[in-house]
Design a protein around this motif. Structure first.
Motif, PDB file in Angstrom:
ATOM      1  N   ALA A 118      -6.425  -8.920 -11.542  1.00 60.17           N
ATOM      2  CA  ALA A 118      -5.456  -8.946 -10.438  1.00 60.17           C
ATOM      3  C   ALA A 118      -4.390 -10.006 -10.689  1.00 60.17           C
ATOM      4  O   ALA A 118      -3.201  -9.782 -10.427  1.00 60.17           O
ATOM      5  CB  ALA A 118      -6.163  -9.207  -9.113  1.00 60.17           C
ATOM      6  N   THR A 119      -4.808 -11.144 -11.211  1.00 59.52           N
ATOM      7  CA  THR A 119      -3.865 -12.223 -11.508  1.00 59.52           C
ATOM      8  C   THR A 119      -2.912 -11.817 -12.625  1.00 59.52           C
ATOM      9  O   THR A 119      -1.695 -12.024 -12.520  1.00 59.52           O
ATOM     10  CB  THR A 119      -4.631 -13.497 -11.897  1.00 59.52           C
ATOM     11  N   VAL A 120      -3.441 -11.231 -13.683  1.00 59.51           N
ATOM     12  CA  VAL A 120      -2.608 -10.811 -14.814  1.00 59.51           C
ATOM     13  C   VAL A 120      -1.619  -9.730 -14.373  1.00 59.51           C
ATOM     14  O   VAL A 120      -0.429  -9.792 -14.703  1.00 59.51           O
ATOM     15  CB  VAL A 120      -3.488 -10.312 -15.985  1.00 59.51           C
ATOM     16  N   ILE A 121      -2.088  -8.760 -13.629  1.00 57.37           N
ATOM     17  CA  ILE A 121      -1.208  -7.682 -13.159  1.00 57.37           C
ATOM     18  C   ILE A 121      -0.156  -8.241 -12.196  1.00 57.37           C
ATOM     19  O   ILE A 121       1.007  -7.836 -12.241  1.00 57.37           O
ATOM     20  CB  ILE A 121      -2.034  -6.562 -12.489  1.00 57.37           C
ATOM     21  N   GLY A 122      -0.549  -9.184 -11.366  1.00 57.50           N
ATOM     22  CA  GLY A 122       0.399  -9.815 -10.451  1.00 57.50           C
ATOM     23  C   GLY A 122       1.504 -10.552 -11.194  1.00 57.50           C
ATOM     24  O   GLY A 122       2.689 -10.435 -10.842  1.00 57.50           O
ATOM     25  N   LEU A 164       7.060 -10.798 -13.552  1.00 61.63           N
ATOM     26  CA  LEU A 164       7.889 -10.791 -14.754  1.00 61.63           C
ATOM     27  C   LEU A 164       8.772  -9.544 -14.803  1.00 61.63           C
ATOM     28  O   LEU A 164       9.965  -9.623 -15.134  1.00 61.63           O
ATOM     29  CB  LEU A 164       7.017 -10.885 -16.002  1.00 61.63           C
ATOM     30  N   ALA A 165       8.202  -8.397 -14.460  1.00 58.09           N
ATOM     31  CA  ALA A 165       8.980  -7.151 -14.448  1.00 58.09           C
ATOM     32  C   ALA A 165      10.091  -7.227 -13.410  1.00 58.09           C
ATOM     33  O   ALA A 165      11.226  -6.813 -13.673  1.00 58.09           O
ATOM     34  CB  ALA A 165       8.064  -5.961 -14.169  1.00 58.09           C
ATOM     35  N   PHE A 166       9.784  -7.767 -12.238  1.00 58.72           N
ATOM     36  CA  PHE A 166      10.796  -7.896 -11.193  1.00 58.72           C
ATOM     37  C   PHE A 166      11.947  -8.790 -11.649  1.00 58.72           C
ATOM     38  O   PHE A 166      13.121  -8.438 -11.490  1.00 58.72           O
ATOM     39  CB  PHE A 166      10.169  -8.443  -9.909  1.00 58.72           C
ATOM     40  N   LEU A 167      11.614  -9.924 -12.224  1.00 59.08           N
ATOM     41  CA  LEU A 167      12.660 -10.847 -12.680  1.00 59.08           C
ATOM     42  C   LEU A 167      13.490 -10.238 -13.804  1.00 59.08           C
ATOM     43  O   LEU A 167      14.722 -10.370 -13.830  1.00 59.08           O
ATOM     44  CB  LEU A 167      12.038 -12.172 -13.113  1.00 59.08           C
ATOM     45  N   THR A 168      12.835  -9.562 -14.738  1.00 58.92           N
ATOM     46  CA  THR A 168      13.541  -8.926 -15.847  1.00 58.92           C
ATOM     47  C   THR A 168      14.493  -7.851 -15.345  1.00 58.92           C
ATOM     48  O   THR A 168      15.659  -7.787 -15.757  1.00 58.92           O
ATOM     49  CB  THR A 168      12.537  -8.320 -16.847  1.00 58.92           C
ATOM     50  N   LEU A 169      14.013  -7.002 -14.449  1.00 57.09           N
ATOM     51  CA  LEU A 169      14.861  -5.942 -13.918  1.00 57.09           C
ATOM     52  C   LEU A 169      15.994  -6.494 -13.064  1.00 57.09           C
ATOM     53  O   LEU A 169      17.109  -5.966 -13.087  1.00 57.09           O
ATOM     54  CB  LEU A 169      14.023  -4.950 -13.109  1.00 57.09           C
ATOM     55  N   THR A 170      15.732  -7.562 -12.335  1.00 54.60           N
ATOM     56  CA  THR A 170      16.785  -8.173 -11.526  1.00 54.60           C
ATOM     57  C   THR A 170      17.893  -8.725 -12.408  1.00 54.60           C
ATOM     58  O   THR A 170      19.078  -8.501 -12.142  1.00 54.60           O
ATOM     59  CB  THR A 170      16.203  -9.282 -10.631  1.00 54.60           C
ATOM     60  N   ALA A 192       2.440  -9.914 -14.236  1.00 57.61           N
ATOM     61  CA  ALA A 192       3.237  -8.878 -14.909  1.00 57.61           C
ATOM     62  C   ALA A 192       4.253  -8.270 -13.947  1.00 57.61           C
ATOM     63  O   ALA A 192       5.396  -7.990 -14.331  1.00 57.61           O
ATOM     64  CB  ALA A 192       2.322  -7.794 -15.476  1.00 57.61           C
ATOM     65  N   ALA A 193       3.846  -8.086 -12.689  1.00 54.92           N
ATOM     66  CA  ALA A 193       4.767  -7.556 -11.681  1.00 54.92           C
ATOM     67  C   ALA A 193       5.914  -8.530 -11.426  1.00 54.92           C
ATOM     68  O   ALA A 193       7.075  -8.121 -11.314  1.00 54.92           O
ATOM     69  CB  ALA A 193       4.015  -7.267 -10.387  1.00 54.92           C
ATOM     70  N   LEU A 207       3.072  -1.895  -9.608  1.00 53.89           N
ATOM     71  CA  LEU A 207       2.279  -2.985 -10.209  1.00 53.89           C
ATOM     72  C   LEU A 207       1.774  -3.944  -9.139  1.00 53.89           C
ATOM     73  O   LEU A 207       0.630  -4.416  -9.199  1.00 53.89           O
ATOM     74  CB  LEU A 207       3.119  -3.753 -11.227  1.00 53.89           C
ATOM     75  N   THR A 208       2.624  -4.244  -8.175  1.00 49.61           N
ATOM     76  CA  THR A 208       2.222  -5.136  -7.085  1.00 49.61           C
ATOM     77  C   THR A 208       1.075  -4.528  -6.292  1.00 49.61           C
ATOM     78  O   THR A 208       0.100  -5.220  -5.962  1.00 49.61           O
ATOM     79  CB  THR A 208       3.420  -5.422  -6.165  1.00 49.61           C
ATOM     80  N   ALA A 209       1.165  -3.244  -6.002  1.00 54.24           N
ATOM     81  CA  ALA A 209       0.096  -2.563  -5.267  1.00 54.24           C
ATOM     82  C   ALA A 209      -1.199  -2.543  -6.069  1.00 54.24           C
ATOM     83  O   ALA A 209      -2.292  -2.718  -5.511  1.00 54.24           O
ATOM     84  CB  ALA A 209       0.527  -1.143  -4.916  1.00 54.24           C
ATOM     85  N   LEU A 210      -1.096  -2.337  -7.380  1.00 52.00           N
ATOM     86  CA  LEU A 210      -2.290  -2.347  -8.227  1.00 52.00           C
ATOM     87  C   LEU A 210      -2.950  -3.715  -8.228  1.00 52.00           C
ATOM     88  O   LEU A 210      -4.184  -3.826  -8.156  1.00 52.00           O
ATOM     89  CB  LEU A 210      -1.924  -1.921  -9.654  1.00 52.00           C
ATOM     90  N   SER A 211      -2.142  -4.761  -8.278  1.00 49.66           N
ATOM     91  CA  SER A 211      -2.680  -6.122  -8.222  1.00 49.66           C
ATOM     92  C   SER A 211      -3.403  -6.367  -6.897  1.00 49.66           C
ATOM     93  O   SER A 211      -4.501  -6.932  -6.860  1.00 49.66           O
ATOM     94  CB  SER A 211      -1.553  -7.138  -8.404  1.00 49.66           C
ATOM     95  N   PHE A 212      -2.777  -5.933  -5.816  1.00 44.17           N
ATOM     96  CA  PHE A 212      -3.389  -6.086  -4.493  1.00 44.17           C
ATOM     97  C   PHE A 212      -4.688  -5.291  -4.391  1.00 44.17           C
ATOM     98  O   PHE A 212      -5.695  -5.780  -3.869  1.00 44.17           O
ATOM     99  CB  PHE A 212      -2.402  -5.647  -3.415  1.00 44.17           C
TER     100      PHE A 212
END
Length: 64
Positions: free
Chosen positions: A33-37, A42-48, A39-40, A12-17
């Motif tokens: 790019a902002t929305v995907i960023g 949020l996904a990182f925090l959720t998984l952490t 989302a990345a 997701l981070t790469a897609l945003s970039f």
């Protein structure tokens, strides 16, 4: 829960970039790019949080 699921966050981070670079090149708009960023992030925090919860609740899984 394997650590490899964080690979999806990296995707997701790469897609945003990539979308950000596409905006600079072809002026397609930076909103996706902002929305995907976000989302990345949020996904990182959720998984952490999920991974740390697993680590705290199942001490035997720490040594694997």
């Amino acid at each position: 829960m394997p650590v490899s699921i964080f690979g999806g966050v990296m995707g997701l981070t790469a897609l945003s970039f990539a979308w950000s670079l596409a905006d600079q090149t072809w002026h397609v708009g930076s909103f996706p790019a902002t929305v995907i960023g976000w989302a990345a992030i949020l996904a990182f925090l959720t998984l952490t949080v999920a991974y740390l919860t697993k680590w705290a609740r199942h001490p035997a899984a720490r040594s694997r």
